[in-house]
Scaffold this motif. Sequence first.
Motif, PDB file in Angstrom:
ATOM      1  N   LEU A 196       0.959  -1.366  -0.187  1.00  0.00           N
ATOM      2  CA  LEU A 196       0.185  -0.046   0.107  1.00  0.00           C
ATOM      3  C   LEU A 196       1.176   1.390  -0.117  1.00  0.00           C
ATOM      4  N   HIS A 197       1.655   1.299   0.937  1.00  0.00           N
ATOM      5  CA  HIS A 197       2.855   2.334   1.034  1.00  0.00           C
ATOM      6  C   HIS A 197       3.519   2.342  -0.459  1.00  0.00           C
ATOM      7  N   GLU A 198       4.242   1.175  -0.907  1.00  0.00           N
ATOM      8  CA  GLU A 198       5.038   1.022  -2.721  1.00  0.00           C
ATOM      9  C   GLU A 198       4.222   1.603  -3.162  1.00  0.00           C
ATOM     10  N   THR A 199       2.942   0.940  -3.245  1.00  0.00           N
ATOM     11  CA  THR A 199       1.824   1.952  -4.395  1.00  0.00           C
ATOM     12  C   THR A 199       1.327   3.024  -4.581  1.00  0.00           C
ATOM     13  N   THR A 200       0.502   3.073  -3.080  1.00  0.00           N
ATOM     14  CA  THR A 200       0.466   4.462  -3.469  1.00  0.00           C
ATOM     15  C   THR A 200       1.265   5.915  -3.742  1.00  0.00           C
ATOM     16  N   ARG A 201       2.937   5.691  -3.066  1.00  0.00           N
ATOM     17  CA  ARG A 201       3.274   6.431  -3.614  1.00  0.00           C
ATOM     18  C   ARG A 201       3.922   6.562  -4.746  1.00  0.00           C
TER      19      ARG A 201
END
Length: 279
Positions: A94-99
Amino acid sequence: AAKAAGRDRVHLFSPGLRDAARWRMDVANRLRDGAQDQFVVHYQPVVRLDTGEVEGVEALLRWQHPERGLLGPDAFLSVAEETGQLIPITRWLLHETTRQAAEWAEQGLALRMAVNISARHFSAETLVRDVRAALRDSGLAPEQLMLELTETCVAEDPTRAEDQLAVLQGFGVRVAIDDFGTGWSSLAQLMALPIGTLKIDRSLITAAERLAAGGTGAVLGAIVELAHTLGIRSVAEGVETADHLRMVREAGCDSAQGYLLARPMAARDVERWANRVSD
Ligand code: C2E
Ligand code: CA
Ligand code: CA
Ligand code: CA
């Protein structure tokens, strides 16, 4: 439609029974020892059928295995789920994709990011916190994030699912029902829920193709029409051939995803792919 680009060459992995047991053990051990660092995300474009524009991407988990090469979810996802590792992995994802989506937005490439959420994570207390943290840290507009939930997520405890969905919708995140047509829930059950998108499983596309002998899939059309009546958009999954594309377009699907349009690909290939399409 654009030609398939940036192929993700995932290694097919179909071991025998004894090897499968050994493989699962090995995966569990590696996950325990921090193999999470070896995970990467590939992205598959979702294309609007009216304009041909890319509207978003679906994030698909890959494991860059040191000995076996790039592995798809079939090789490790069920083990990760069983060992309880899928939730922390998804938190990272979730962190990687939203970033990534926020970075693309900054470059003028506004793509909705769709992330798959397991049933276990959906019913866990942490999901709302995890989503909120990812949005806060990335600065991504909540409307640009879509969570893909399977029917089993909502079937187990519909009342709790409704509450959970209401909270998520409360901060603007979009929700899709994934793999529609593979479970036993009906649209009537699903329509009680605040969902914006229905992802129609590949099996319904191929079934419609068989039934209609190449013509319009009446079943498909009926599903799409009912969804539209309820204000729900539809995305056809697994569009592999020109026939599939014609069929889902005639059925009234809003968008499509599949190898014919684009394969899952690494982030930098998405940029190249999107720029080439708009040329
Ligand atoms: P899904 O959510 O239905 O994702 C679509 C799958 O169909 C992907 O397989 C994609 O590569 C494949 N696909 C796309 N277009 C076509 C096509 O035209 N023909 C065919 N035959 N297949 C196509 P993939 O990446 O192997 O993922 C398999 C499943 O693993 C996903 O199915 C999803 O259920 C699960 N998965 C993947 N990433 C995640 C994740 O981050 N979290 C969770 N919980 N599940 C994930
Ligand atoms: Ca999905
Ligand atoms: Ca799906
Ligand atoms: Ca599927």
